[in-house]
Design an enzyme around this catalytic site. Structure first.
Site, short mmCIF file in Angstrom:
data_model
loop_
_atom_site.label_atom_id
_atom_site.label_comp_id
_atom_site.label_asym_id
_atom_site.label_seq_id
_atom_site.Cartn_x
_atom_site.Cartn_y
_atom_site.Cartn_z
N ASP A 32 0.87 -1.18 0.00
CA ASP A 32 0.00 0.00 0.00
C ASP A 32 0.89 1.22 0.00
O ASP A 32 2.01 1.17 0.52
CB ASP A 32 -0.88 0.00 1.27
N ASN A 33 0.41 2.34 -0.58
CA ASN A 33 1.18 3.58 -0.45
C ASN A 33 0.52 4.54 0.53
O ASN A 33 0.95 5.68 0.67
CB ASN A 33 1.40 4.25 -1.82
N THR A 36 -5.00 6.50 0.64
CA THR A 36 -6.34 6.42 1.23
C THR A 36 -6.42 5.31 2.27
O THR A 36 -7.36 5.26 3.05
CB THR A 36 -7.42 6.19 0.16
N ASN A 100 1.39 -3.05 -14.16
CA ASN A 100 2.51 -3.59 -13.36
C ASN A 100 2.13 -4.90 -12.66
O ASN A 100 2.92 -5.84 -12.61
CB ASN A 100 2.96 -2.56 -12.31
N TYR A 146 -12.63 7.22 -12.42
CA TYR A 146 -12.68 5.91 -11.76
C TYR A 146 -13.28 4.87 -12.70
O TYR A 146 -12.72 3.79 -12.90
CB TYR A 146 -13.52 6.04 -10.50
N TYR A 160 -4.10 -9.68 -21.16
CA TYR A 160 -3.02 -10.51 -20.59
C TYR A 160 -3.46 -11.98 -20.52
O TYR A 160 -2.65 -12.88 -20.69
CB TYR A 160 -2.62 -10.00 -19.19
#
Ligand code: UDP
Length: 327
Positions: A32-33, A36, A100, A146, A160
């Site tokens: 997580d960064n 939020t 990613n 969003y 993918y």
């Protein structure tokens, strides 16, 4: 022991997923960064030797040492207020972040489940929403950042799967609620419950005739787990089809909490979907899943959680200042 990477691990759904997979005997890496998300959602895992936290923005290249069996991609702002405040980050995490994650899944030969949303149906013209409905989204509206990010997430995930043979799953999550929602995230349940607890009137947007269908988090997480363990690659709706108008819902909360507060009406936000209800036939047939927790029980458990927060937490209703966050 299987190893799972969960992106958005400090968020509402991500943190519950960490608990679920740890309980299933997996080793979990939570990423997580913290834009939020909140460390308080995973603080109870600090001493768990099967859990590791990595502070990383998934929009940047992801490096994980060793094997990975599963990746669950849940990193994204998810509240309309949040994605209005950080629109570019919302687009990037759905697009670059998902790219990613899929690249990592390919490199590790891992199964990957990505979190999509009922928002991909936009303001739906088909009711209830079945998975084969293509949706009605305003690409340039305030919610478009969003909705389109999540539509892209679905497209790149299928690419993918088809082109690289990656083992993918796509879940379309409908409104979900429960403990660990952020009291200040702006969504209707924490908004109404926060208002009751602070002695403020309940703000119904528009005339309150718009509908939603709310799923308790425990049910949602079970649906996600079953989809992860299935062999089904196309999108599956997971949500509770018990539909209610927002006005009736506000009245239910007033009855549940016994508050003396009144309902006040505010302007309906632009492109606020007028109706939303999942058709869960597919989830029932493919996963043998349906929700078990009714709104009365789920709302009581959620209210008990919000009540247990400190007064200081309740007063902290200002939205986070995202201005220092670079996009
Ligand atoms: N809503 C409301 N008052 C609030 C917050 C939300 O009436 O204080 C309404 C909002 O307009 C929407 C519904 O509640 O129709 C659900 O909003 P939420 O932000 O929870 O998520 P959405 O389902 O729109 O993504």
């Amino acid at each position: 022991m299987k190893t799972a990477l969960i992106t958005g691990a400090a968020g509402f759904l991500g943190s519950h997923l960490c608990d679920k997979l740890l309980a299933k005997g997996m080793s979990v890496i939570g990423m997580d960064n913290l834009i939020t998300g909140s460390m308080s959602n995973i603080a109870h895992l600090e001493d768990n030797s099967n859990f590791r936290f990595v502070n990383h923005d998934v929009c940047e290249h992801i490096v994980i040492e060793g094997d990975l069996d599963y990746i669950l991609h849940f990193a994204s702002p998810a509240s309309p207020i949040d994605y209005l405040k950080i629109p570019i980050q919302t687009l990037k995490v759905g697009a670059l972040g998902t790219h990613n994650v899929l690249g990592l899944a390919r490199a590790k030969n891992a199964r990957v489940l990505v979190a999509s949303t009922s928002e991909i149906y936009g303001d739906p013209l088909v009711h209830p929403q079945t998975e084969d409905y293509f949706g009605n989204v305003n690409t340039i509206g305030p919610r478009g950042v969003y909705d389109e990010a999540k539509r892209y997430l679905e497209s790149i995930t299928m690419a993918y799967h088809r082109y690289h043979g990656v083992d993918t799953r796509i879940i379309r999550i409908f409104n979900t609620y429960g403990p660990r929602m952020r009291l200040n995230d702006g969504r209707v349940i924490p908004a109404f419950m926060g208002q009751v607890l602070r002695g403020e009137d309940l703000t119904v947007f528009g005339d309150g005739s718009q509908t939603r269908s709310f799923c308790f988090v425990e049910d949602e997480i079970e649906g996600i787990y079953r989809l992860l363990m299935s062999d089904y690659h196309l999108p599956v709706n997971i949500g509770n089809p018990d539909e209610i108008t927002i006005l009736d819902f506000a009245q239910e909360i007033i009855a549940l909490t016994g508050t003396d507060q009144k309902i006040v009406y505010k302007e309906l936000p632009k492109n606020d979907p007028l109706q939303r209800k999942p058709d869960i036939t597919k989830a029932k047939e493919i996963l043998g899943w349906e929700p078990k927790v009714g709104r009365a029980e789920g709302m009581q458990r959620t209210y008990d959680y919000f009540k247990s927060l400190s007064q200081e937490g309740l007063n902290k209703m200002e939205y986070r200042d995202f201005t220092s966050f670079k996009t």
